[in-house]
Design an enzyme around this catalytic site. Structure first.
Site, mmCIF file in Angstrom:
data_model
loop_
_atom_site.group_PDB
_atom_site.id
_atom_site.type_symbol
_atom_site.label_atom_id
_atom_site.label_comp_id
_atom_site.label_asym_id
_atom_site.label_seq_id
_atom_site.Cartn_x
_atom_site.Cartn_y
_atom_site.Cartn_z
ATOM 1 C CB SER A 80 -0.921 0.012 1.223
ATOM 2 O OG SER A 80 -0.158 0.064 2.419
ATOM 3 N N GLY A 81 2.088 1.187 0.421
ATOM 4 C CA GLY A 81 2.910 2.382 0.541
ATOM 5 C C GLY A 81 2.781 3.052 1.888
ATOM 6 N N GLY A 83 3.843 1.752 4.670
ATOM 7 C CA GLY A 83 4.816 1.161 5.592
ATOM 8 C C GLY A 83 4.264 -0.029 6.342
ATOM 9 C CB SER A 85 6.348 -4.721 5.100
ATOM 10 O OG SER A 85 5.565 -5.231 4.038
ATOM 11 C CG ASP A 129 8.085 3.043 6.307
ATOM 12 O OD1 ASP A 129 7.824 4.261 6.300
ATOM 13 O OD2 ASP A 129 8.059 2.332 5.283
#
Length: 311
Positions: A80-81, A83, A85, A129
């Site tokens: 998704s962008g 962060g 993960s 992130d």
């Protein structure tokens, strides 16, 4: 500069019911049970869980591998962008630290998450992130050589907080992307001496400071200008950051009140973020809702990763 929003990653750890270690990615509906000595962090939906388990067992438990059940899910879709993960790795590290009574603070949790994701698992990306998820709130982050990081919490006045929150629109394009490929292209451009990519990176660094200053002053007009300039610079760092779909959505947004745009994360898809006058927000939301994606209702949060035990 970073701010956290009310989309979370969740990790639950409890003793295994049998003689096996259990891993369950609840949102992906994937699970695996195996003998503790046979746990391997192979690519897939369970890779992050296994990576955290193996690192902590090796470096903090003297090689002991406890029989546990690990379950995770996330509010954000993968790729998704946002962060997602890195936030999940932070959640896992915090959960294991609580379960195993390991004395980790925010810096330790963030650095461990970075080491596991980038070094142990070899997943490409940066490190903001991890620190954002561990600390939470508005932060201006400084990254130096030899893994030295300074996180500066920003004291944002309540009216600025409310005005910015009312001015931001978060839109999911519906298209997930592999951030590693884009990040690898950016890194390759820098290593090959591409001046346009290097200049873009320098501009982004300067604009992070400018964005911080405009936000602390409450100058959201300047904030939007800097954000848009940063987006133009970011697009120069790698060819795959934007594409015709993103360009069309950006054009639609600007025709309906947007003053700045940005693709979250590496780019190529996932979430787009727009700044508008709060009075134009409804018009912008309606236009984007008809473009095939989803507008997410979000709010900023003060706190980062938290963990607790049930009696």
């Amino acid at each position: 500069m970073n701010v956290t929003i009310d989309k979370y990653a969740y990790a639950t750890i409890d003793p295994s019911c049998g003689e096996l270690v259990e891993f369950q990615a609840l949102d992906a509906d994937v699970s695996e049970s195996c003998v503790a000595s046979e746990v391997v962090a192979s690519p897939g939906p369970l890779q992050l869980m296994k990576g955290v388990y193996l690192h902590l067992c090796e470096h903090h438990l003297g090689g002991e591998r406890p029989l546990v059940r690990v379950r995770t899910h996330s509010d954000a879709p993968p790729g998704s962008g946002l962060g997602s993960s890195s936030t999940m790795v932070v959640a896992l590290v915090a959960a294991f630290a609580e379960y195993l009574s390991l004395p980790f603070g925010e810096y330790e949790i963030a650095q461990l998450a970075y080491q596991i994701e980038r070094n142990d698992l070899g997943l490409s990306g940066g490190k903001q992130d991890q620190y954002a998820a561990a600390f939470g709130g508005f932060n201006f982050m400084e990254f130096y050589a030899e893994d030295r990081v300074i996180v500066n919490p920003l004291r944002i006045k309540d009216w600025i907080w409310a005005e910015l929150e009312s001015s931001l629109v978060l839109y999911f394009t519906g298209v997930s992307r592999a951030s590693a490929k884009i990040i690898d292209e950016q890194s390759r451009n820098i290593k090959e001496g591409r001046s346009d990519s290097l200049d873009a990176m320098h501009r982004l660094k300067v604009e992070a400071t400018q964005m911080k200053e405009s936000l602390l002053r409450g100058d959201l007009g300047r904030f939007a200008e800097v954000m848009q300039s940063g987006w133009q610079a970011k697009k120069q760092s790698a060819s795959s950051i934007t594409n015709p779909m993103i360009d069309e959505i950006e054009e639609l947004a600007f025709a309906n009140g947007a003053r700045a745009a940005k693709v979250s994360g590496a780019g190529g898809g996932g979430f787009m973020m727009f700044v508008c006058d709060p009075a134009d927000r409804l018009r912008l939301v309606r236009a984007l809702s008809g473009a095939g994606g989803t507008v997410y209702d979000t709010h900023f949060t003060h706190h980062g990763a938290s963990s607790w035990k049930l009696g």
